[in-house]
Design an enzyme around this catalytic site. Sequence first.
Site, PDB file in Angstrom:
ATOM      1  N   HIS A   1       0.839  -1.197   0.000  1.00  0.00           N
ATOM      2  CA  HIS A   1       0.000   0.000   0.000  1.00  0.00           C
ATOM      3  C   HIS A   1       0.878   1.253   0.000  1.00  0.00           C
ATOM      4  CE1 HIS A   1      -3.572   2.434   1.256  1.00  0.00           C
ATOM      5  NE2 HIS A   1      -2.633   3.150   1.883  1.00  0.00           N
ATOM      6  N   GLU A   2       1.870   1.286   0.885  1.00  0.00           N
ATOM      7  CA  GLU A   2       2.767   2.439   0.958  1.00  0.00           C
ATOM      8  C   GLU A   2       3.616   2.562  -0.307  1.00  0.00           C
ATOM      9  OE1 GLU A   2       2.641   4.709   3.225  1.00  0.00           O
ATOM     10  OE2 GLU A   2       1.146   3.654   4.417  1.00  0.00           O
TER      11      GLU A   2
ATOM     12  N   HIS B   1       1.866   4.754  -2.804  1.00  0.00           N
ATOM     13  CA  HIS B   1       2.061   6.186  -2.552  1.00  0.00           C
ATOM     14  C   HIS B   1       3.449   6.630  -3.022  1.00  0.00           C
ATOM     15  CE1 HIS B   1      -1.633   6.310  -0.351  1.00  0.00           C
ATOM     16  NE2 HIS B   1      -1.193   5.667   0.705  1.00  0.00           N
TER      17      HIS B   1
END
Length: 357
Positions: free
Chosen positions: A18-19, A22
């Site tokens: 998920h990170e 980003h």
Amino acid sequence: MTSTIAVILVLGGLIFFHELGHFLMARVLGMGVKSFSLGFGPVLFKRTMGQTEYRLSALPLGGYVSLAGESQETVDEDTDFPEDQRFMLRPAWQRLLVVLAGPVFNFVLGWFIYWGLFLSQGQVTLYQFPVQEVFDDSPAQMAGMEPGDRIIGIDGEAIYSPNDLLTTILFSRENPVRLSVVRGGVNHEFLVLPTFLNEEDKNDEILPRPKIGVSFGVEPLERSLGWDLGTGAALGKTISSIEMTAKSFLMIVEGRASLKGVGGPIMIAQAVGKHARAGLVDVLLLAAFISINLGILNLLPIPVLDGGHILFFGFEAVTGRPVNDMVRQFATYVGLTFLLGLMALTFYNDIHRILFS
């Protein structure tokens, strides 16, 4: 030991991925990244490349990314980065894309796991449901279904899970369900409108549960896997998981599902451990489903979650002005209160489940 490792790898891997979404979107858009860490806590190893410090930290449950000027408080402090690389000084639509990339990566990971599993097995398992009995005056009988029919599709899609028929009916929300049926070697389509009956659910509460009025068996059907079928099957499975999760959230909000079924990290860890004992395929299937759940959870329009930031940045992109600071602070307070309440509920349910189940 195997279960513990599986929990760390699954939960840590999903949060880290998920990170990573980003991080990669920020780099693609030319934003400054101060640090990117695999894991949390004390730093075990670090290396600086360009202006970004890459870290390996002691606690392997996830990761984090720190952007230059990622808040109004730090935008004037990160002078090591030029203004055009600071997050809060970039156009709102670019900030929105960076925030959105995290949940999108969770969906992509879910699809990729499903696709890899289908390819590794060299075949895909579809399911069909032989109808054993059609009850009198039931929606299925009124639609024209008969014993001996074989349900092979739902709403024009093949069936990839033995639970798909039940969950589709459960989440029908009083809308007709289109069933593809084989009868005597001939394909038929039936539009069946589920009706609501009161029955006790697994949490000992009386809730309306839609039914079509048939009893049926479940039979797997193996199909050789080509490249296109594997891609399509994985996409279909991903979309099905997204729909199932979204409808589950909606049913809880509407009061049509019990809050007792809501679980948190303890329940997830137990589920991962249980699937780890069943084998790698079971763990990967669960990881894909949790990844999709994580993506949807982060898209909820709640401040402090990605969805809240997307809502604020979307408003700014459309109107050309940021959300009022007072409104933002109030919304953040409400969102944080909601999340703390949700965390308390999940921990209570998890502990209650351990002690009394």
